[in-house]
Scaffold this active site. Sequence first.
Site, short mmCIF file in Angstrom:
data_model
loop_
_atom_site.label_atom_id
_atom_site.label_comp_id
_atom_site.label_asym_id
_atom_site.label_seq_id
_atom_site.Cartn_x
_atom_site.Cartn_y
_atom_site.Cartn_z
N LYS B 51 0.84 -1.20 0.00
CA LYS B 51 0.00 0.00 0.00
C LYS B 51 0.87 1.25 0.00
O LYS B 51 0.57 2.23 -0.68
CB LYS B 51 -0.92 0.00 1.22
CG LYS B 51 -2.06 -0.97 1.06
CD LYS B 51 -3.03 -0.86 2.21
CE LYS B 51 -4.04 -1.99 2.18
NZ LYS B 51 -4.80 -2.06 3.42
N HIS B 96 -0.05 -6.62 17.92
CA HIS B 96 -1.06 -7.66 18.07
C HIS B 96 -1.96 -7.33 19.24
O HIS B 96 -1.48 -6.87 20.28
CB HIS B 96 -0.41 -9.01 18.37
CG HIS B 96 0.42 -9.53 17.24
ND1 HIS B 96 -0.05 -10.44 16.33
CD2 HIS B 96 1.69 -9.25 16.86
CE1 HIS B 96 0.89 -10.71 15.45
NE2 HIS B 96 1.96 -10.00 15.75
#
Lengths: 836, 111
Positions: B51, B96
């Site tokens: 991206k 995470h």
Amino acid sequence: MKTLFDLFKSFKKQGSEEVFVYRTEIRRFSFTYGQIYDFSLKMAAFLEEKGIKKGDRVALWAGNSPWWAVCFFGIILKGAIVVPIDFISGKTRAQTIIKLSQAKLVIQSNYKLEKITPSASRRYPEGHSGLDSVIIEDLRFILENLKPLSTFPKLNPKDIVELVYTSGTTGDPKGVILTHKNIITNILQAKNHIVIKSRCTFLSLLPLSHMFEQTIGFLTPLYRGDKIVYLRTLKPSAIMDALKEENISVLGAVPRLLDLLKNIIERKMEAKKLTKVFRLLTNLSENKSVKFKKFVFYPIHKKFGKNFTMFISGGSALNINTAKFWKNIGFKVVEGYGLTECSPILTANTLEKQVLGSVGKAVKGVKIKIGNGEILAKGDNIFSGYWQNEKETAKAFDKNGWFRTGDTGTIDKEGNIYIRGRKKDVIITSEGINVYPSDIEEVLNYILGVKESCVVGLNKGKGEEVHAVLILKPGFKDAGAIIQAANQKLDPQSQITSFSLYPHLDFPKTATLKIQKYKVVEDLKKESKNKEFTPEDVLISLISNLTSKSYSDIKEESLLTTDLGFTSISRLELTNYIEQEFRVDLDDTIINQTTSIKDLREIIAKGEKSKSPNRLKFWTNTTYGIVIREILDKAFHFPFIRYFFDLKVDGIENFKNLKGPVVFISNHLSYLDQPAIMYAMPGKWRYSTATAMREEFFFEENLTLFQRVWKELSFAYATFAFNSFLLPQHSGFRKNLFFMGKLIDHNVNILIFPEGTRSREARLQDFMPGVGLMVKELEVPVVPIRIIGIENIYPRGAKFPKKGKCEVLFGKSIEFTTESPSEIIEISRRAVLNLR
Amino acid sequence: MIGIDLVYLPEFEKKLKNISLEKVFLPFELSQNKTFESLAGIFAAKEAFFKAIGKKEDWFSVWIEKNPSAGSGQGKPELYSTLIKSNQRAEVSISHAGDYAIAIVILFPKT
């Protein structure tokens, strides 16, 4: 030979003979019998360190590779018991098997997303301290530093070699106990039944966790001293490459694999609009000699290599039409029959004679009889029972000790055995008639438009009803017509009375690709609750499955990302499914923001791999290319260098004990670096080295026509005169990595200038990160090179060179093991700097 | 230039379990990262990188290393790619929480 230990001892004598080839996508690794012998002894030492004792169970959950073999023999040498688990199995099944077998250690793989966490908890009865784990890919580093085991427990033919959990077309796994005697008996039976004279090369695609592959494609070849090829990924292109490049002679295949290969051939014919010609030729050559067939179908035979002798088919019944297809185009398919419980072979055809539709005669030492329609067998290769499962063991034998195969069949006068089907699959209709699903499936699978079928008995109160579940090929919709066509060919008693279309792309299958009928029936029950399924087109149903959008939302113009909401993960899933479904390899980049369903169809139809042109050519490394370079060097390059260069070479003695292939890493000062280094190298190395060049140097965007022509010409010259190939800096790296792997596999060294551009001021710049990755994944040593003074002969920006002094220094080679790519770069860069 | 990617772990596990892992991860990445959570983080970082550069290239042209010795702290992930121009450098951060893994990649001009 009484135990597998005796087989193992024979490896030592075969020493330098090649035994395994392991083809990862990047490299091709070769192993000798002697290496496997040494590694296995070290593996046994590793197991000793882990506290594994005689009789302990060790679970082996990994794909086929030479390391699987090392684990297998290591475990046996220690007297422990192998518990092979299918690599395609999920974690749940692996855990079940580990629990049932009370394994102490599990050997698992990096190539499986799900892993079993080792535990020290007391999950097991007394005497078990818990479960330990090791990654099979780490073993090569772990074993390196271990001393081979030298004392072994005494092995008895009655000792257990392995517990093979049946893959279960019915559900509950049962651990088949196989002893040395069982397995050795079957190895000898196999070797004496299918006699092949010369040394063979096997391509091993079926899982080694399955006895068919283990006996046919692993232990018997090892006993014969053959060679075995393993692939890390089982993509169609990888299989075809291996067949072409490895001179395969034997391929063990389940019928489904033979169907897949048949489909690939038929699809190729279709693409070339040759379907009709192909049909005609097949019919024409039906009763002709094999020689004639090999001539007519030469293009197909060529793809299988010049040594290809036969397919050995087992695992489940071979469809007679598939068998005919291969026979008609001149291939031998030798079909056999057996069960895990029999180690596994009971009967087989031979290389000399194949009886179509029969699984051949019993192998020597096996007695076969038919009782109540069921095939019963006796012999030393047959197991004694299931692991800790007396109930199932008792059911497996009749009162006279005959093993009940559960299959029904007949024997003809000559002793050829014909299988009718699984006893428990038999459908008993309301009229009390036995119908064999496999007979009906065979008829169905041959009707145009059927991809695969599965016939089951559905009980709706009045006895069982013959129900067909179909998966259709793309473009076919009318299941009713297909069923009608099938019924016309079937006996009046075994007519299909109901049918449904299967709502998924493939039937649930075992590791050997048998349909798990009990799961299909479960799905049917679920499906009948929410009925709305009518797939029209494979691609649409695929996309609907992946995105959970309804059919009406999926239009030909829909864009995959914006309209259909494909995420990065589901896009990956899509390419994966397309590869399996349509048997084409796809590039990662082929689906992007502007891809519509229509585009996708075109990509599939063309079997297009990627969009960019392939500029990687291998031919310059052949004798032909080398001769051209030698001539150009003598006539042109060398006189040029001698005229301008006052060259001094240092470190040439480092070539003396150098073992190729290697990656040469040099600093970069001038366009003349490459010719100067080549000139400085010993001739043998010079002509077996290729040079990596920046792709962008030759193929920048926005060039004028004249510039483009000039660059194309200079690229062509660089290719054959300097044996250079391109490294991309603005596009994907994968295909270059594969190409460099091919060079290395062919013993071609690679010279690379990791600074990417020529340095100003002769200072060593940062290295491009790709160099570290390349050395890491190619698994080759690095030889540092430093060139000094050339910047004065032909500096950046100069039009013509002038005479001057120059030095080329060669360093000692550096081997890497567990270093990361950036560490490799750091070490290599320092090595270049430290030269002088 | 900047790129971000969020991965839902249950989806990642369910879908990637049937896909051959070498399609996405380099052999050395698989040996450095044994858990699927950690692989999911790498997956997110690779996506975020694509991206950031504004185009999708193959999964082997970008990789993540976790070198305990690599300067800044214990095993901080570093992103490398064959696609980064020589006057640029990339920074990555992976995190995470619960069922999610997230990664951000920023490309800087080299100073």
